[in-house]
Scaffold this motif. Structure first.
Motif, PDB file in Angstrom:
ATOM      1  N   LEU A  68       0.915  -1.220   0.101  1.00  0.00           N
ATOM      2  CA  LEU A  68      -0.048   0.066  -0.094  1.00  0.00           C
ATOM      3  C   LEU A  68       0.990   1.495  -0.156  1.00  0.00           C
ATOM      4  CD1 LEU A  68      -2.741  -0.976   2.546  1.00  0.00           C
ATOM      5  CD2 LEU A  68      -2.793  -1.258   0.195  1.00  0.00           C
ATOM      6  N   THR A  69       0.299   2.032  -0.909  1.00  0.00           N
ATOM      7  CA  THR A  69       1.229   3.386  -0.870  1.00  0.00           C
ATOM      8  C   THR A  69       0.395   4.826  -1.288  1.00  0.00           C
ATOM      9  OG1 THR A  69       3.198   4.556  -2.152  1.00  0.00           O
ATOM     10  CG2 THR A  69       2.026   2.807  -3.375  1.00  0.00           C
ATOM     11  N   GLY A  70       0.943   5.495  -1.717  1.00  0.00           N
ATOM     12  CA  GLY A  70       0.081   6.986  -2.089  1.00  0.00           C
ATOM     13  C   GLY A  70       0.776   7.781  -3.140  1.00  0.00           C
ATOM     14  N   VAL A 120       9.553   2.854   5.782  1.00  0.00           N
ATOM     15  CA  VAL A 120       9.469   4.246   6.213  1.00  0.00           C
ATOM     16  C   VAL A 120      10.191   5.190   5.410  1.00  0.00           C
ATOM     17  CG1 VAL A 120       9.794   6.070   7.986  1.00  0.00           C
ATOM     18  CG2 VAL A 120       8.737   3.582   8.493  1.00  0.00           C
ATOM     19  N   SER A 121       9.903   6.045   4.693  1.00  0.00           N
ATOM     20  CA  SER A 121      10.784   7.132   3.939  1.00  0.00           C
ATOM     21  C   SER A 121      11.297   8.037   4.846  1.00  0.00           C
ATOM     22  CB  SER A 121       9.916   7.666   2.763  1.00  0.00           C
ATOM     23  OG  SER A 121       9.396   6.595   1.801  1.00  0.00           O
ATOM     24  N   LEU A 122      12.541   8.071   4.724  1.00  0.00           N
ATOM     25  CA  LEU A 122      13.367   9.128   5.507  1.00  0.00           C
ATOM     26  C   LEU A 122      14.626   9.479   4.803  1.00  0.00           C
ATOM     27  CD1 LEU A 122      13.448  10.826   8.301  1.00  0.00           C
ATOM     28  CD2 LEU A 122      14.418   8.727   9.244  1.00  0.00           C
ATOM     29  N   ILE A 189      17.948   5.195  -2.385  1.00  0.00           N
ATOM     30  CA  ILE A 189      17.131   5.454  -3.805  1.00  0.00           C
ATOM     31  C   ILE A 189      17.801   6.583  -4.418  1.00  0.00           C
ATOM     32  CG2 ILE A 189      15.161   5.443  -4.695  1.00  0.00           C
ATOM     33  CD1 ILE A 189      13.637   4.408  -2.418  1.00  0.00           C
ATOM     34  N   GLU A 190      18.305   5.958  -5.813  1.00  0.00           N
ATOM     35  CA  GLU A 190      18.790   6.903  -6.646  1.00  0.00           C
ATOM     36  C   GLU A 190      17.601   7.828  -6.930  1.00  0.00           C
ATOM     37  OE1 GLU A 190      22.539   4.677  -8.657  1.00  0.00           O
ATOM     38  OE2 GLU A 190      20.951   4.832  -9.764  1.00  0.00           O
ATOM     39  N   TYR A 191      17.758   9.297  -7.138  1.00  0.00           N
ATOM     40  CA  TYR A 191      16.479  10.094  -7.579  1.00  0.00           C
ATOM     41  C   TYR A 191      16.362   9.806  -8.969  1.00  0.00           C
ATOM     42  CZ  TYR A 191      14.842  14.830  -8.395  1.00  0.00           C
ATOM     43  OH  TYR A 191      14.169  15.919  -8.853  1.00  0.00           O
ATOM     44  N   ASP A 193      13.667  10.424 -12.623  1.00  0.00           N
ATOM     45  CA  ASP A 193      12.862  11.378 -13.394  1.00  0.00           C
ATOM     46  C   ASP A 193      11.510  11.122 -13.510  1.00  0.00           C
ATOM     47  OD1 ASP A 193      14.015   9.300 -14.718  1.00  0.00           O
ATOM     48  OD2 ASP A 193      13.258   9.938 -16.356  1.00  0.00           O
ATOM     49  N   VAL A 194      10.456  11.522 -12.451  1.00  0.00           N
ATOM     50  CA  VAL A 194       9.247  11.279 -12.505  1.00  0.00           C
ATOM     51  C   VAL A 194       8.374  12.373 -12.464  1.00  0.00           C
ATOM     52  CG1 VAL A 194       9.526   9.013 -11.332  1.00  0.00           C
ATOM     53  CG2 VAL A 194       9.223  10.979  -9.907  1.00  0.00           C
ATOM     54  N   GLY A 195       7.077  12.300 -12.873  1.00  0.00           N
ATOM     55  CA  GLY A 195       6.244  13.309 -12.715  1.00  0.00           C
ATOM     56  C   GLY A 195       6.459  14.560 -13.457  1.00  0.00           C
ATOM     57  N   GLY A 330       2.649   6.393  -6.309  1.00  0.00           N
ATOM     58  CA  GLY A 330       3.063   5.836  -5.268  1.00  0.00           C
ATOM     59  C   GLY A 330       4.547   5.233  -5.169  1.00  0.00           C
ATOM     60  N   GLY A 331       5.434   5.311  -6.338  1.00  0.00           N
ATOM     61  CA  GLY A 331       6.654   5.009  -6.280  1.00  0.00           C
ATOM     62  C   GLY A 331       6.873   3.433  -6.745  1.00  0.00           C
TER      63      GLY A 331
HETATM   64  N1  SAM Z   1       3.947   8.894   1.120  1.00  0.00           N
HETATM   65  C1  SAM Z   1       4.883   7.469   1.064  1.00  0.00           C
HETATM   66  C2  SAM Z   1       6.054   7.566   1.594  1.00  0.00           C
HETATM   67  O1  SAM Z   1       6.556   8.481   1.999  1.00  0.00           O
HETATM   68  O2  SAM Z   1       6.853   6.493   1.269  1.00  0.00           O
HETATM   69  C3  SAM Z   1       4.422   6.734  -0.100  1.00  0.00           C
HETATM   70  C4  SAM Z   1       4.536   7.536  -1.432  1.00  0.00           C
HETATM   71  S1  SAM Z   1       6.122   8.073  -1.822  1.00  0.00           S
HETATM   72  C5  SAM Z   1       5.665   8.747  -3.361  1.00  0.00           C
HETATM   73  C6  SAM Z   1       7.015   6.746  -2.027  1.00  0.00           C
HETATM   74  C7  SAM Z   1       8.484   6.967  -2.476  1.00  0.00           C
HETATM   75  O3  SAM Z   1       8.782   7.720  -3.579  1.00  0.00           O
HETATM   76  C8  SAM Z   1       9.044   7.828  -1.268  1.00  0.00           C
HETATM   77  O4  SAM Z   1       9.998   7.087  -0.504  1.00  0.00           O
HETATM   78  C9  SAM Z   1       9.653   9.059  -1.956  1.00  0.00           C
HETATM   79  O5  SAM Z   1      10.679   9.503  -1.426  1.00  0.00           O
HETATM   80  C10 SAM Z   1      10.041   8.269  -3.242  1.00  0.00           C
HETATM   81  N2  SAM Z   1      10.139   9.281  -4.561  1.00  0.00           N
HETATM   82  C11 SAM Z   1       9.643  10.351  -4.537  1.00  0.00           C
HETATM   83  N3  SAM Z   1      10.119  11.036  -5.674  1.00  0.00           N
HETATM   84  C12 SAM Z   1      11.107  10.256  -6.228  1.00  0.00           C
HETATM   85  C13 SAM Z   1      11.962  10.686  -7.213  1.00  0.00           C
HETATM   86  N4  SAM Z   1      11.911  11.572  -8.029  1.00  0.00           N
HETATM   87  N5  SAM Z   1      12.832   9.759  -7.261  1.00  0.00           N
HETATM   88  C14 SAM Z   1      13.154   8.596  -6.399  1.00  0.00           C
HETATM   89  N6  SAM Z   1      12.038   8.468  -5.339  1.00  0.00           N
HETATM   90  C15 SAM Z   1      11.195   9.283  -5.253  1.00  0.00           C
END
Ligand code: SAM
Length: 331
Positions: A68-70, A120-122, A189-191, A193-195, A330-331
């Motif tokens: 589950l994600t968002g 947990v994303s941190l 996680i490598e950054y 190119d999304v959205g 949601g990644g």
């Molecule tokens: N809100 C939840 C969370 O923080 O885990 C779930 C959704 S969030 C979009 C899922 C993951 O995508 C998070 O770890 C976030 O840091 C990562 N994320 C968002 N944009 C990203 C990007 N451009 N490259 C890599 N990871 C990304």
């Protein structure tokens, strides 16, 4: 069931809301996701019953893990009720990805409802840096409390940190230090190119090799064999026995060949790649009374035609193509 490149379908990521209580600067920047932003309406979201039905059909087709994600999944009201519904589907591992902000109050209810584990994303353990990254002035201690609450509730915890050069790469070693020896696996996680690409450049990516080198220079690391061909993360173990780290190197070492993941958006669109522009609408047939057999045929049709391998084809040109938002899928 295999796709055109021979990949089975094993994991389903389910976004349950496109809303989030953070405005991480690289993911949901305030300039784009401000007051005027048109988030999905409640009636557009799949209901818990609809999600459970789709997941049940996917489970019948071989899916073994649902995540589950968002958006932020914990902002959806009564999320533990959905967890309980999904937990009643046999042989399914049920994970959840969260920013951790609401974990202090939700962890026990989620564990009681049958959640298997939590990620947990941190992105930083430095309070000032973390507040600037989440852009809602949220303190890092609260997320650390959430991690402790999840562990105390008996949930295995992984911590994911997106690394963006110039934004938080100076905090890589401090993150490693914080989670060494805690039993929680830390993954960088490598950054990507999304959205709304937001000016993504290859230079913003800190390659996996560099991340590992920086940590290994402080605490020597040995490589660990991948868990499975579908594993997204490259793994290393601290030589002194203080646990392990992972790196999800989607940009510098893409792993499309082993990708067995499908993604369902909060409004019921099925995506076969994080970088797909369009998803396949499942909500319309669901609401028009499709039978399980009809849904199976639809899913089979989508998966068996799948050829996506965006990360292996990525160039600076493809990086500029329009893509779905990370907060939507949601990644
Ligand atoms: N809100 C939840 C969370 O923080 O885990 C779930 C959704 S969030 C979009 C899922 C993951 O995508 C998070 O770890 C976030 O840091 C990562 N994320 C968002 N944009 C990203 C990007 N451009 N490259 C890599 N990871 C990304």
């Amino acid at each position: 069931m295999r796709d055109r490149l021979g990949r089975p379908l094993e994991t389903l990521r389910v976004s349950i809301t496109d809303r989030c209580n953070f405005r991480c600067v690289y993911c949901m920047p305030k300039e784009v996701f401000g007051r005027e932003y048109a988030f999905l309406d409640r009636k557009e979201l799949l209901s818990f019953e609809e999600i459970a039905r789709v997941v049940g059909v996917f489970a019948g087709l071989g899916v073994r893990t649902v995540r589950l994600t968002g958006g932020e999944p914990l902002v959806r009201r009564d999320v533990e009720r959905l967890v309980a519904q999904l937990a009643s589907i046999p042989d399914l591992e049920l994970a959840l990805t969260t920013n951790g902000a609401l974990l202090p109050q939700k962890a026990q209810a989620l564990a009681d409802a049958g959640l298997s584990r939590v990620t947990v994303s941190l992105d930083s353990v430095d309070d000032a840096q973390f507040r600037a990254l989440n852009d809602v002035d949220f303190p890092v201690d609260r997320v650390l409390e959430g991690i402790d609450a999840a562990a105390a509730a008996g949930l295995p915890v992984k911590v994911n940190a997106v690394v963006k050069r110039g934004a938080n790469d100076d905090g890589i070693v401090a993150l490693a230090e914080r989670f060494r020896g805690t039993g929680h696996v830390l993954r960088f996680i490598e950054y990507m190119d999304v959205g709304h690409t937001n000016g993504w450049r290859l230079d913003d990516v800190v390659p996996a090799d560099e991340i590992v080198e920086r940590i290994g220079a402080v605490w020597p690391l040995d490589p660990v064999d991948p868990e499975s061909p579908d594993s997204t993360s490259l793994r290393w173990r601290y030589r002194d026995g203080k646990g392990e780290i992972g790196v999800i190197a989607s940009v510098t070492k893409p792993f499309c060949g082993g990708c067995s993941r499908a993604r369902l958006s909060a409004e019921g669109r099925l995506y076969t790649c994080l970088f797909a522009l369009r998803g396949h609408d499942l909500r319309a047939p669901l609401r028009a009374g499709a039978t399980d057999e009809e849904l199976v045929e639809t899913l089979r049709g989508v998966w068996t035609k799948r050829t996506d391998r965006y990360s292996e084809l990525r160039t600076s040109d493809t990086a500029a193509l329009p893509k779905v938002e990370m907060s939507y899928i949601g990644g």
